[in-house]
Design a protein around this motif. Structure first.
Motif, PDB file in Angstrom:
ATOM      1  N   ALA A  37     -11.712   4.179  -0.103  1.00 27.30           N
ATOM      2  CA  ALA A  37     -10.321   4.194  -0.558  1.00 27.30           C
ATOM      3  C   ALA A  37     -10.202   3.851  -2.033  1.00 27.30           C
ATOM      4  CB  ALA A  37      -9.487   3.220   0.274  1.00 27.30           C
ATOM      5  N   THR A  38      -9.150   4.363  -2.636  1.00 27.06           N
ATOM      6  CA  THR A  38      -8.873   4.156  -4.056  1.00 27.06           C
ATOM      7  C   THR A  38      -7.575   3.368  -4.233  1.00 27.06           C
ATOM      8  OG1 THR A  38      -7.572   6.177  -4.235  1.00 27.06           O
ATOM      9  CG2 THR A  38      -9.979   6.362  -4.601  1.00 27.06           C
ATOM     10  N   PHE A  39      -7.302   3.030  -5.493  1.00 32.11           N
ATOM     11  CA  PHE A  39      -6.044   2.337  -5.793  1.00 32.11           C
ATOM     12  C   PHE A  39      -4.850   3.195  -5.404  1.00 32.11           C
ATOM     13  CE2 PHE A  39      -2.740   0.707  -8.792  1.00 32.11           C
ATOM     14  CZ  PHE A  39      -2.703  -0.593  -8.319  1.00 32.11           C
ATOM     15  N   ALA A  40      -4.972   4.534  -5.541  1.00 31.99           N
ATOM     16  CA  ALA A  40      -3.886   5.423  -5.128  1.00 31.99           C
ATOM     17  C   ALA A  40      -3.619   5.284  -3.633  1.00 31.99           C
ATOM     18  CB  ALA A  40      -4.231   6.873  -5.474  1.00 31.99           C
ATOM     19  N   ASP A  41      -4.686   5.175  -2.837  1.00 34.27           N
ATOM     20  CA  ASP A  41      -4.514   5.001  -1.394  1.00 34.27           C
ATOM     21  C   ASP A  41      -3.831   3.669  -1.077  1.00 34.27           C
ATOM     22  OD1 ASP A  41      -5.891   7.414  -0.856  1.00 34.27           O
ATOM     23  OD2 ASP A  41      -7.819   6.375  -1.029  1.00 34.27           O
ATOM     24  N   LEU A  42      -4.192   2.620  -1.812  1.00 31.73           N
ATOM     25  CA  LEU A  42      -3.607   1.309  -1.583  1.00 31.73           C
ATOM     26  C   LEU A  42      -2.113   1.323  -1.902  1.00 31.73           C
ATOM     27  CD1 LEU A  42      -5.176  -2.092  -2.477  1.00 31.73           C
ATOM     28  CD2 LEU A  42      -2.870  -1.590  -3.236  1.00 31.73           C
ATOM     29  N   VAL A  43      -1.743   1.948  -3.021  1.00 32.48           N
ATOM     30  CA  VAL A  43      -0.327   2.021  -3.403  1.00 32.48           C
ATOM     31  C   VAL A  43       0.455   2.840  -2.372  1.00 32.48           C
ATOM     32  CG1 VAL A  43       1.288   2.880  -5.147  1.00 32.48           C
ATOM     33  CG2 VAL A  43      -0.794   1.680  -5.852  1.00 32.48           C
ATOM     34  N   ALA A  44      -0.145   3.942  -1.909  1.00 40.19           N
ATOM     35  CA  ALA A  44       0.528   4.764  -0.906  1.00 40.19           C
ATOM     36  C   ALA A  44       0.732   3.984   0.390  1.00 40.19           C
ATOM     37  CB  ALA A  44      -0.291   6.027  -0.646  1.00 40.19           C
ATOM     38  N   ALA A  45      -0.255   3.177   0.783  1.00 45.62           N
ATOM     39  CA  ALA A  45      -0.109   2.356   1.984  1.00 45.62           C
ATOM     40  C   ALA A  45       1.011   1.338   1.816  1.00 45.62           C
ATOM     41  CB  ALA A  45      -1.426   1.658   2.291  1.00 45.62           C
TER      42      ALA A  45
END
Length: 334
Positions: free
Chosen positions: A18-26
């Protein structure tokens, strides 16, 4: 019987890659579903090569939470103007450069003294000031040197640290960065995402100049011929419990700068029957007219023993408001 229902998706679980983009989307999806609360006391759990979990208690200051930007290096001005940050408690810093962050994990109420913004990009780690914080900006520096530079720049300063990253940054790299933060900063760390360059935030609201209910010189002189009564300190203090409880409820409802707390002094004049005859504030470090009005309402509902001998009694009640410290979150879960 029919098939068992599929288990509900756990939006906090992220893949090993996972990336920071995935974390923000979550975080955005959790906020949308009103599943933002967490009592884990930390932001991120996991290790390289294993699934990650977003454990943070979330507090999204802008809805919808924007996507993580693909590039930040071009926006990290070499002139190092302060970064503006928007949190649920309001804004830290005024407009300077074009870079503004929105925090999406919870923090305690924050004072206006500023803080630090740490950025992780494909070129390295940057440190920038938030507001008037006395920090020495740097970056980009490589991962090999980032820990030492952060420790040197932040030292033992207990300032809020806002961590942001480009969309493609892996959570493995992000966890390394969180691990490098000095222990002093650990309790006031928040994750944040950069707003688009064209986003315009309002200027931070100035505290209202309303001086109602203030009496720096004390209560007015009583009317001529007014008798003075007597009440023991024990009787006065014993009657203050409802006032202090009511004042705490007033403070719990504050937002913005007022939520950081402070000390006020309430001058009270107790009437011959134990009623509150007059009240005003001789000092107020918080400066919130709404809080003063609310505390006065709590004071008016307070009953004291009747003075003996009968008459008026003047007293000063100090009230100290401490901010809610329960929202401190460690950068990494252990």
């Amino acid at each position: 019987g029919g098939d068992a229902p599929a288990p509900a998706e756990d939006l906090r679980v992220l893949g090993a890659g996972a990336t920071f983009a995935d974390l923000v989307a979550a975080a955005r999806r959790l906020d949308d579903r009103q599943e933002a609360d967490s009592e884990a006391g930390c932001l991120l759990r996991g290790a390289a090569g294993t699934p990650w979990r977003l454990e943070a208690d979330l507090s999204v200051a802008v809805r919808p939470l924007p996507d993580a930007p693909p590039d930040l290096d071009a926006r990290l001005d070499p002139a190092n103007p302060p970064v503006r940050v928007l949190t649920r408690w309001g804004q830290l810093a005024s407009a300077a450069g074009d870079l503004a962050l929105v925090a999406f994990t919870s923090t305690p109420p924050l004072r206006a003294e500023g803080g630090a913004a740490v950025f992780l990009t494909d070129e390295g780690v940057y440190l920038r000031r938030v507001g008037p914080a006395e920090l020495e900006p740097f970056g980009p520096v490589s991962a090999d040197h980032a820990g030492a530079r952060l420790a040197q720049a932040l030292g033992d300063r207990i300032v809020p640290v806002f961590v942001s990253a480009e969309a493609g940054v892996s959570l493995a790299r992000l966890s390394d960065l969180l691990r490098w933060l000095p222990e002093a900063a650990a309790g006031v760390t928040a994750l944040a995402v950069a707003l688009a360059p064209e986003t315009r935030l309002p200027e931070p609201a100035e505290r209202a100049g309303d001086e109602s209910n203030l009496c720096p010189d004390g209560l007015p002189e009583p009317a001529p011929g007014t008798e003075e009564g007597e009440l023991s300190v024990r009787d006065i203090v014993g009657a203050l419990t409802p006032l202090r409880e009511g004042a705490r409820r007033c403070f719990d409802g504050t937002t913005g700068a007022a939520a950081t707390g402070g000390r006020v002094s309430l001058a009270v004049r107790i009437g011959p029957g134990g009623e509150l005859a007059e009240a005003c504030f001789t000092s107020d470090e918080i400066g919130d007219p709404g809080l003063r009005s609310c505390v006065l309402e709590a004071a008016r509902a307070t009953r004291f023993p009747p003075p003996s001998p009968p008459g008026i009694v003047d007293a000063v009640v100090p009230l100290v408001f401490e901010p809610d410290d329960s929202l401190r979150q460690a950068p990494l879960c252990r």
